[in-house]
Design a protein around this motif. Structure first.
Motif, PDB file in Angstrom:
ATOM      1  N   SER A  54      45.237  53.970  28.725  1.00 43.83           N
ATOM      2  CA  SER A  54      44.040  54.766  28.934  1.00 43.83           C
ATOM      3  C   SER A  54      43.469  54.449  30.309  1.00 43.83           C
ATOM      4  N   GLY A  55      42.690  55.379  30.855  1.00 41.81           N
ATOM      5  CA  GLY A  55      42.044  55.156  32.138  1.00 41.81           C
ATOM      6  C   GLY A  55      42.922  55.367  33.353  1.00 41.81           C
ATOM      7  N   LEU A  56      44.088  55.954  33.196  1.00 39.58           N
ATOM      8  CA  LEU A  56      44.983  56.239  34.309  1.00 39.58           C
ATOM      9  C   LEU A  56      45.747  57.523  34.025  1.00 39.58           C
ATOM     10  N   TYR A 110      49.380  47.381  36.943  1.00 41.21           N
ATOM     11  CA  TYR A 110      48.593  47.336  35.719  1.00 41.21           C
ATOM     12  C   TYR A 110      49.388  46.675  34.611  1.00 41.21           C
ATOM     13  N   GLN A 158      38.561  49.837  33.709  1.00 43.49           N
ATOM     14  CA  GLN A 158      38.834  51.251  33.535  1.00 43.49           C
ATOM     15  C   GLN A 158      40.218  51.472  32.929  1.00 43.49           C
ATOM     16  N   VAL A 159      41.226  50.840  33.527  1.00 46.72           N
ATOM     17  CA  VAL A 159      42.594  50.995  33.052  1.00 46.72           C
ATOM     18  C   VAL A 159      42.874  49.961  31.973  1.00 46.72           C
ATOM     19  N   GLN A 160      43.417  50.425  30.869  1.00 50.89           N
ATOM     20  CA  GLN A 160      43.789  49.538  29.779  1.00 50.89           C
ATOM     21  C   GLN A 160      45.180  49.869  29.270  1.00 50.89           C
TER      22      GLN A 160
END
Length: 124
Positions: A25-27, A113, A1-3
């Motif tokens: 992205s994704g956060l 992350y 999800q997080v990138q």
């Protein structure tokens, strides 16, 4: 999800400059302090610089102080690392990372992350 995706790494001559970018992205990007780390073969991952959630506060490692500058654009979900006066010892893989800590995190374990890294090579 997080990138987190770094870009901008390349071969540069000693004394030159380079700007790295990291898109997220994704956060909820603005909820995280963001940082840049560097890893060289045979050495532990090294903290370079970080910027707070708001982008107002920054803190840097002594090894890159006055040469590297971190910044962020929350509207673009992007963090940058401007590197000047590059030295051969700056060669390595550069990673961006995100942390929920608010007490000036500077250790890899403070960050949850990570991007895939981008190679920077500085020739003598």
């Amino acid at each position: 999800q997080v990138q987190l995706v770094e870009s901008g790494g390349r071969l540069v001559q000693a004394g030159g400059s380079l700007r790295l970018s990291c898109s997220a992205s994704g956060l909820t990007f603005s909820s995280y302090a963001m940082a840049w780390f560097r890893q060289t073969p045979g050495k532990e991952r090294e903290f370079l610089a970080a910027v707070s959630w708001s982008g107002v506060s920054t803190w840097d490692a002594d090894s890159v102080k006055d040469r590297f500058t971190i910044s962020r654009d929350n509207d673009l979900n992007t963090v940058y690392l401007q590197m000047n006066s590059l030295k051969p010892e700056d060669t390595g893989v550069y990673y961006c990372a995100g942390s929920l800590h608010r007490s000036y995190p500077d250790a890899p374990t403070d960050y949850v992350y990570w991007g895939q890294g981008t190679q920077v090579t500085v020739s003598s």
